[in-house]
Design a protein around this motif. Sequence first.
Motif, mmCIF file in Angstrom:
data_model
loop_
_atom_site.group_PDB
_atom_site.id
_atom_site.type_symbol
_atom_site.label_atom_id
_atom_site.label_comp_id
_atom_site.label_asym_id
_atom_site.label_seq_id
_atom_site.Cartn_x
_atom_site.Cartn_y
_atom_site.Cartn_z
ATOM 1 N N GLY A 39 0.812 -1.215 0.000
ATOM 2 C CA GLY A 39 0.000 0.000 0.000
ATOM 3 C C GLY A 39 0.844 1.263 0.000
ATOM 4 O O GLY A 39 0.409 2.329 -0.423
ATOM 5 N N SER A 68 -3.350 -11.440 -3.317
ATOM 6 C CA SER A 68 -4.540 -10.677 -2.933
ATOM 7 C C SER A 68 -5.704 -11.615 -2.648
ATOM 8 O O SER A 68 -5.777 -12.717 -3.190
ATOM 9 C CB SER A 68 -4.928 -9.691 -4.036
ATOM 10 O OG SER A 68 -3.935 -8.703 -4.205
ATOM 11 N N MET A 82 -1.262 -8.769 -0.002
ATOM 12 C CA MET A 82 -1.669 -7.485 -0.580
ATOM 13 C C MET A 82 -3.125 -7.127 -0.295
ATOM 14 O O MET A 82 -3.634 -6.125 -0.777
ATOM 15 C CB MET A 82 -1.451 -7.515 -2.093
ATOM 16 C CG MET A 82 0.000 -7.361 -2.511
ATOM 17 S SD MET A 82 0.669 -5.738 -2.076
ATOM 18 C CE MET A 82 -0.371 -4.669 -3.071
ATOM 19 N N THR A 83 -3.824 -7.933 0.504
ATOM 20 C CA THR A 83 -5.216 -7.646 0.829
ATOM 21 C C THR A 83 -5.301 -6.391 1.679
ATOM 22 O O THR A 83 -4.601 -6.255 2.689
ATOM 23 C CB THR A 83 -5.847 -8.833 1.573
ATOM 24 O OG1 THR A 83 -5.666 -10.022 0.795
ATOM 25 C CG2 THR A 83 -7.331 -8.605 1.788
ATOM 26 N N ARG A 84 -6.146 -5.470 1.270
ATOM 27 C CA ARG A 84 -6.284 -4.201 1.998
ATOM 28 C C ARG A 84 -6.877 -4.432 3.382
ATOM 29 O O ARG A 84 -7.695 -5.326 3.588
ATOM 30 C CB ARG A 84 -7.181 -3.229 1.223
ATOM 31 C CG ARG A 84 -6.772 -3.001 -0.217
ATOM 32 C CD ARG A 84 -5.460 -2.278 -0.354
ATOM 33 N NE ARG A 84 -5.061 -2.134 -1.753
ATOM 34 C CZ ARG A 84 -3.931 -1.595 -2.152
ATOM 35 N NH1 ARG A 84 -3.064 -1.133 -1.258
ATOM 36 N NH2 ARG A 84 -3.624 -1.524 -3.438
ATOM 37 N N THR A 117 -2.115 -2.463 3.495
ATOM 38 C CA THR A 117 -2.335 -3.900 3.356
ATOM 39 C C THR A 117 -1.956 -4.629 4.637
ATOM 40 O O THR A 117 -1.148 -4.140 5.435
ATOM 41 C CB THR A 117 -1.489 -4.468 2.209
ATOM 42 O OG1 THR A 117 -0.094 -4.321 2.541
ATOM 43 C CG2 THR A 117 -1.774 -3.746 0.896
#
Length: 304
Positions: A39, A68, A82-84, A117
Amino acid sequence: MVTEAYGSGALPSVWQPENLQELQALRSRLKGICCFTAGGTLLRTQWEGGLVPAPEHMISLARIPEMSGISILGDEIVIGAMTRLKECAAQALLHQLPILQEAVNAIAAPSIRNVATIGGNIVSGVGDTLPALLVYDAKLHWLTDSGIEIRSVSSWLQGGKDGSRNPGDVLISIHIPMRSSSLLDVDKGHKPAAREVSFYRKLGRRETFSASLVTVALYGEIDLDNRWTKIAIAAGGGSGMAMRLLDSERQLLGSEATVMQAATLAAAVASEFTTYGDAFATEHYRKQTAGNMLGAGLWEALHE
């Protein structure tokens, strides 16, 4: 693919691999002269504060699909690095992991969680998700020089302390065991075979959008005889290293679960927790606060 970051001729150059194979090739080619970005919220803060120099090359991880999203794989919940944070807070699959969702919702402000993230929070080494991941026995999957390697959160944190951690490794995903089936079984009277006790607490210098002074997490399972069959306790906060409190866990494991254990737990945690002092809080204050937060949380959970 590479793009120039801040206008013609400007550095750093930004590379955008589209799969793990391209990422591995870039790691080898640019070793020592690049950094990885998710991020970018922490990196921007560090650059603007002059804490770290801008690198010659940045490798963005945003286009790699394996990094993700949230899914179930076998008996594990898998979260791409990479998941927010916003998705981690809202995703239905993570309702099974309330401690982690509480931790995510306590990080920064909504505008930051929209960009930041979970991988970035972990890789910082001091993220507020770490106590939650410790009590959930999470495993971290890393892309290393020799391929994918799996490490527990505890062993990876220890690597930062003893210098064995490789800063060129890339966190790909977080794997968290799903609840044991015994928690989902019911007898003929439709009573659960066991119950869970879990909570997360964070103390900051102000209520929101503040670096933590102390963060704590507890997860436990209690059987039908009202005895602890599983207990995991962790504490961290600030720039200190989060840690499992194994001695404090042993004080409870196998014993009868009662509110009277709150004071015992508070004292054990204050004695065991290894932390530090700075301009905002002394070491003694952090140790006592961690103990008090865990003791109070246990009292509330068992008093219901």
